[in-house]
Design an enzyme around this catalytic site. Structure first.
Site, PDB file in Angstrom:
ATOM      1  N   TYR A  32       6.265  13.935  24.311  1.00 56.75           N
ATOM      2  CA  TYR A  32       5.155  14.722  24.852  1.00 56.75           C
ATOM      3  C   TYR A  32       3.950  13.847  25.139  1.00 56.75           C
ATOM      4  O   TYR A  32       3.901  12.667  24.776  1.00 56.75           O
ATOM      5  CB  TYR A  32       4.786  15.860  23.885  1.00 56.75           C
ATOM      6  CG  TYR A  32       3.990  15.449  22.657  1.00 56.75           C
ATOM      7  CD1 TYR A  32       4.579  14.749  21.612  1.00 56.75           C
ATOM      8  CD2 TYR A  32       2.633  15.759  22.541  1.00 56.75           C
ATOM      9  CE1 TYR A  32       3.847  14.389  20.481  1.00 56.75           C
ATOM     10  CE2 TYR A  32       1.896  15.398  21.416  1.00 56.75           C
ATOM     11  CZ  TYR A  32       2.510  14.714  20.389  1.00 56.75           C
ATOM     12  OH  TYR A  32       1.803  14.349  19.280  1.00 56.75           O
ATOM     13  N   GLU A 179      -2.847   4.477  10.980  1.00 55.37           N
ATOM     14  CA  GLU A 179      -3.519   5.434  11.866  1.00 55.37           C
ATOM     15  C   GLU A 179      -3.668   6.747  11.118  1.00 55.37           C
ATOM     16  O   GLU A 179      -3.290   6.842   9.948  1.00 55.37           O
ATOM     17  CB  GLU A 179      -2.721   5.623  13.162  1.00 55.37           C
ATOM     18  CG  GLU A 179      -1.323   6.164  12.958  1.00 55.37           C
ATOM     19  CD  GLU A 179      -0.561   6.448  14.254  1.00 55.37           C
ATOM     20  OE1 GLU A 179      -1.196   6.552  15.331  1.00 55.37           O
ATOM     21  OE2 GLU A 179       0.663   6.586  14.195  1.00 55.37           O
TER      22      GLU A 179
END
Ligand code: PDD
Length: 286
Positions: A32, A179
């Site tokens: 996506y 992250e």
């Protein structure tokens, strides 16, 4: 009524259906993108399509649309959902409908879906107090550079933060911060902007790249280098970046204030530069 794109058609959301045999539904087999739209203009569309191509190559699926076709689809989607507004386009491509079998189908029938939702951005005064984050062991897989729709680890890791009243989880792998569960990580240490280098343990964020570009163009000291957990805990500033959050200051980490517990001066500079970039995008002809 929201209009979505599904396999070549623009449809009201409540009339868009996929098969229960879709490999996206059965296996989470797909990729996506999330693309911001400011005042009707797509943000860094080429970079988003490049990343989509990289994700597709990594999962051995071809891109069913050309760059021009993507551009046409996304622009039409924007027109049908509020041309002047700020939107977040979500698009996903799955390996489509096939009899359930882990092995890849010989001729995949891609499912291509895109929708546009309002993008709510927060203004600077509201952001000054920042958000709280926690750290957690990064137990995801070793292909975090793929923007896979299989997000269960990210969902569970994000929820760990929410359960403790924080908003995001900063992930630690082998003693280094990689992250956030749905964002990239920046710190300011020794007055230098630092973010971990790209690689298999983090998503190459489009917002991340723009932040580095803005730092470079404006002569702000910056580095792409590993951030140990200890350096993270002692950072002058911590920010998280994403298409949905833009550049979000983290002012509490594991319940401890980051510096003075408010957004820092380097964040303020980069935030202004980012807003300036958005203004220039808005001023471009449609
Ligand atoms: N997520 N890292 C992870 C794991 C992410 O999920 C995201 C974004 C980012 C930031 O990438 P970008 O700047 O290109 O948005 C980094 C999106 C917004 C999401 O899943 O909704």
């Amino acid at each position: 009524m929201t209009i979505v794109y599904l396999n070549g058609q623009f449809l009201p959301e409540n009339q868009a259906y996929i098969s229960v045999l879709d490999r996206g539904f059965i296996f989470g087999d797909g990729v996506y993108e999330v693309i911001p739209v400011y005042g009707g203009r797509l943000f860094r569309i080429n970079e988003h399509i490049d990343r989509l191509d990289n994700s597709l190559n990594a999962i051995r699926l071809t891109n069913p649309l050309t760059r021009q076709e993507w551009s046409n689809v996304l622009k039409t989607l924007v027109e049908k959902n509020g041309i002047g507004d700020d939107l977040a386009i979500y698009l996903q491509i799955t390996r489509g409908v096939a009899k359930r079998n882990h092995a890849l189908p010989e001729k995949p029938q891609h499912t291509v879906f895109a929708m546009a939702n309002p993008l709510a951005t927060t203004n600077k005064p509201e952001l000054l107090s920042g958000i709280a984050a926690i750290t957690h062991d990064d137990y995801r897989w070793k292909n975090c550079h793929i923007k896979s729709i299989s997000l269960l680890p990210n969902i569970l890791l994000r929820q760990q933060a929410i359960d403790t009243g924080a908003m995001e989880t900063i992930l630690i792998r082998d003693g280094e911060a990689t992250e956030g569960a749905a964002s990239n990580l920046f710190i300011v240490d020794n007055d230098t902007i630092i973010t971990p280098p790209k690689g298999p343990f983090l998503l190459p964020g489009i917002t991340r790249d723009l932040v580095l570009e803005l730092a470079r163009k404006n002569g702000l000291a910056h580095q792409e280098t590993a951030i140990t957990e200890t350096v993270l805990q002692q950072a002058q500033e911590i920010w998280l970046t994403s298409s949905m959050k833009e550049i979000m200051p983290v002012t509490r980490l594991n319940g401890v204030p980051v510096s003075k517990g408010v957004a820092g001066p380097v964040w303020s500079t980069i935030f202004d530069l980012f807003q300036c970039f958005k203004q220039q995008l808005r001023a471009q002809s449609l």
